[in-house]
Design an enzyme around this catalytic site. Structure first.
Site, PDB file in Angstrom:
ATOM      1  N   HIS A  60       0.835  -1.204   0.000  1.00 23.25           N
ATOM      2  CA  HIS A  60       0.000   0.000   0.000  1.00 23.25           C
ATOM      3  C   HIS A  60       0.870   1.255   0.000  1.00 23.25           C
ATOM      4  O   HIS A  60       0.664   2.172  -0.810  1.00 23.25           O
ATOM      5  CB  HIS A  60      -0.903  -0.027   1.239  1.00 23.25           C
ATOM      6  CG  HIS A  60      -1.695   1.219   1.473  1.00 23.25           C
ATOM      7  ND1 HIS A  60      -3.031   1.326   1.161  1.00 23.25           N
ATOM      8  CD2 HIS A  60      -1.347   2.424   2.009  1.00 23.25           C
ATOM      9  CE1 HIS A  60      -3.467   2.534   1.488  1.00 23.25           C
ATOM     10  NE2 HIS A  60      -2.461   3.212   2.006  1.00 23.25           N
ATOM     11  N   GLU A  61       1.854   1.292   0.903  1.00 26.57           N
ATOM     12  CA  GLU A  61       2.707   2.481   0.993  1.00 26.57           C
ATOM     13  C   GLU A  61       3.585   2.627  -0.250  1.00 26.57           C
ATOM     14  O   GLU A  61       3.834   3.748  -0.717  1.00 26.57           O
ATOM     15  CB  GLU A  61       3.567   2.423   2.258  1.00 26.57           C
ATOM     16  CG  GLU A  61       2.779   2.346   3.563  1.00 26.57           C
ATOM     17  CD  GLU A  61       1.762   3.464   3.736  1.00 26.57           C
ATOM     18  OE1 GLU A  61       1.920   4.528   3.098  1.00 26.57           O
ATOM     19  OE2 GLU A  61       0.798   3.276   4.504  1.00 26.57           O
ATOM     20  N   HIS A 121       1.583   4.248  -2.974  1.00 22.13           N
ATOM     21  CA  HIS A 121       1.347   5.682  -2.796  1.00 22.13           C
ATOM     22  C   HIS A 121       2.334   6.515  -3.620  1.00 22.13           C
ATOM     23  O   HIS A 121       2.040   7.655  -3.985  1.00 22.13           O
ATOM     24  CB  HIS A 121       1.466   6.068  -1.322  1.00 22.13           C
ATOM     25  CG  HIS A 121       0.155   6.043  -0.595  1.00 22.13           C
ATOM     26  ND1 HIS A 121      -1.005   6.580  -1.118  1.00 22.13           N
ATOM     27  CD2 HIS A 121      -0.181   5.557   0.633  1.00 22.13           C
ATOM     28  CE1 HIS A 121      -1.996   6.426  -0.257  1.00 22.13           C
ATOM     29  NE2 HIS A 121      -1.522   5.796   0.810  1.00 22.13           N
ATOM     30  N   GLU A 131      -6.027   6.651  -1.663  1.00 22.89           N
ATOM     31  CA  GLU A 131      -5.982   5.514  -0.746  1.00 22.89           C
ATOM     32  C   GLU A 131      -6.550   4.254  -1.398  1.00 22.89           C
ATOM     33  O   GLU A 131      -6.066   3.144  -1.144  1.00 22.89           O
ATOM     34  CB  GLU A 131      -6.746   5.839   0.534  1.00 22.89           C
ATOM     35  CG  GLU A 131      -6.143   6.962   1.361  1.00 22.89           C
ATOM     36  CD  GLU A 131      -4.745   6.640   1.870  1.00 22.89           C
ATOM     37  OE1 GLU A 131      -4.419   5.443   2.022  1.00 22.89           O
ATOM     38  OE2 GLU A 131      -3.971   7.583   2.107  1.00 22.89           O
ATOM     39  N   ASP A 157      -4.671   0.802  -1.838  1.00 20.86           N
ATOM     40  CA  ASP A 157      -5.202  -0.466  -1.327  1.00 20.86           C
ATOM     41  C   ASP A 157      -5.175  -1.544  -2.405  1.00 20.86           C
ATOM     42  O   ASP A 157      -4.775  -2.687  -2.151  1.00 20.86           O
ATOM     43  CB  ASP A 157      -6.641  -0.276  -0.831  1.00 20.86           C
ATOM     44  CG  ASP A 157      -6.718   0.386   0.536  1.00 20.86           C
ATOM     45  OD1 ASP A 157      -5.696   0.411   1.245  1.00 20.86           O
ATOM     46  OD2 ASP A 157      -7.802   0.881   0.891  1.00 20.86           O
ATOM     47  N   HIS A 188      -9.588   8.081   3.455  1.00 19.79           N
ATOM     48  CA  HIS A 188      -9.678   6.617   3.424  1.00 19.79           C
ATOM     49  C   HIS A 188     -11.145   6.204   3.312  1.00 19.79           C
ATOM     50  O   HIS A 188     -12.018   6.801   3.938  1.00 19.79           O
ATOM     51  CB  HIS A 188      -9.098   5.995   4.696  1.00 19.79           C
ATOM     52  CG  HIS A 188      -7.668   6.349   4.951  1.00 19.79           C
ATOM     53  ND1 HIS A 188      -7.300   7.525   5.575  1.00 19.79           N
ATOM     54  CD2 HIS A 188      -6.522   5.688   4.663  1.00 19.79           C
ATOM     55  CE1 HIS A 188      -5.980   7.565   5.668  1.00 19.79           C
ATOM     56  NE2 HIS A 188      -5.481   6.465   5.116  1.00 19.79           N
ATOM     57  N   ARG A 236     -12.578  -1.027   2.109  1.00 19.74           N
ATOM     58  CA  ARG A 236     -11.148  -1.225   1.905  1.00 19.74           C
ATOM     59  C   ARG A 236     -10.855  -2.710   1.691  1.00 19.74           C
ATOM     60  O   ARG A 236      -9.767  -3.072   1.235  1.00 19.74           O
ATOM     61  CB  ARG A 236     -10.348  -0.675   3.092  1.00 19.74           C
ATOM     62  CG  ARG A 236     -10.534   0.816   3.296  1.00 19.74           C
ATOM     63  CD  ARG A 236      -9.532   1.395   4.262  1.00 19.74           C
ATOM     64  NE  ARG A 236      -8.198   1.434   3.671  1.00 19.74           N
ATOM     65  CZ  ARG A 236      -7.154   2.003   4.255  1.00 19.74           C
ATOM     66  NH1 ARG A 236      -7.291   2.572   5.451  1.00 19.74           N
ATOM     67  NH2 ARG A 236      -5.972   2.005   3.666  1.00 19.74           N
TER      68      ARG A 236
END
Length: 253
Positions: A87-88, A91, A148, A152, A213, A219
């Site tokens: 996920h990070e 980004h 976000e 995800d 989010h 999610r």
């Protein structure tokens, strides 16, 4: 210590802490950027990507269940902390992160063709999430949550690919069932488990208008319903809510 904490009134401790942090931040003015400075404290259960430093940070606090189990099999941890790491990483290539180059500078470094294709694909994820209705008459804001949601989806795909590489190196683990579940099933269940939550409708209403989010349920439902790997793992029939039609599946990366 430069920050006195005592057994006096809580509000005074809080005020001194706020003053201490403000002074610490102001003292950075005119000085070189400290690349080791974190934006979160070590016990924080969270993680982040910093586009200006082009770095991802995972405080010690998140390296515990349900995100990470020291004695769990690979499938569980890839579905938990693995998806967070992915996920990070994603980004860096979402609607905001893609605007920064490798050195952390705000710069348009994409070709016009790549940018146009990205906007086309990201538009599909905006539409998907805007259709979700957590409360009667209240929908997820697909534009607000775009970054976000992209992260995800990218995160779970990266983690799944990493799990498959790990299983390729250990064929015996691929055939191993634990509690009657295959590695792929354990992976997806672990991913769902990290978003378990309990929330009042009042808080949900607030966050639908302010939080970048999506609500926890989406999610999970949002990314997984786009993955044919998830559909295959659980034998989900075509046309089911958790198996989006092939022409509706969103694929950013």
């Amino acid at each position: 210590s430069l920050l006195p904490i005592d057994r006096g009134p809580f509000v005074l401790n809080a005020m001194r802490a706020a003053q201490f942090e403000t002074t610490r931040e102001l003292n950075k003015i005119g000085k070189p950027v400290d690349p080791t400075d974190w934006g979160m404290t070590p016990p924080t259960v969270n993680a982040y990507y910093n586009p200006n430093m082009n770095e991802i940070v995972f405080p010690a606090g998140i390296l515990q269940p349900p995100f990470f189990y020291a004695n769990a099999d690979d499938a569980v941890n890839y579905g938990g902390i693995g998806a967070v790491i992915g996920h990070e990483m994603t980004h860096g290539f979402d609607d905001q992160g893609r605007q920064f180059d490798a050195a952390g500078n705000l710069r348009d470094w994409w070709s016009p063709q790549s940018a146009a294709e990205f906007k086309k694909r990201s538009g599909a994820i905006v539409q998907q999430y805007s259709e979700y209705e957590p409360l009667p008459g209240l929908h997820v804001n697909g534009e607000l949550t775009q970054g976000e949601n992209i992260a995800d989806l990218g995160g779970i795909k990266l983690a799944y690919a990493a799990l498959q590489k790990a299983l390729d190196k250990n064929p015996g683990a691929r055939a191993q069932k634990i509690d009657g579940l295959t590695p792929e099933q354990r992976f997806f269940l672990s991913f769902a488990a990290i978003w378990k939550s309990k929330q009042r409708d009042e808080d949900l209403k607030l966050r639908l208008n302010t939080d970048p989010h999506s609500p926890a349920r989406y999610r999970v439902d949002g990314p997984l319903s786009n993955l044919p790997e998830f559909q295959k793992a659980f034998g989900i029939p075509d046309g089911s809510p958790m198996a989006r039609a092939a022409d509706k599946r969103v694929n950013i990366w």
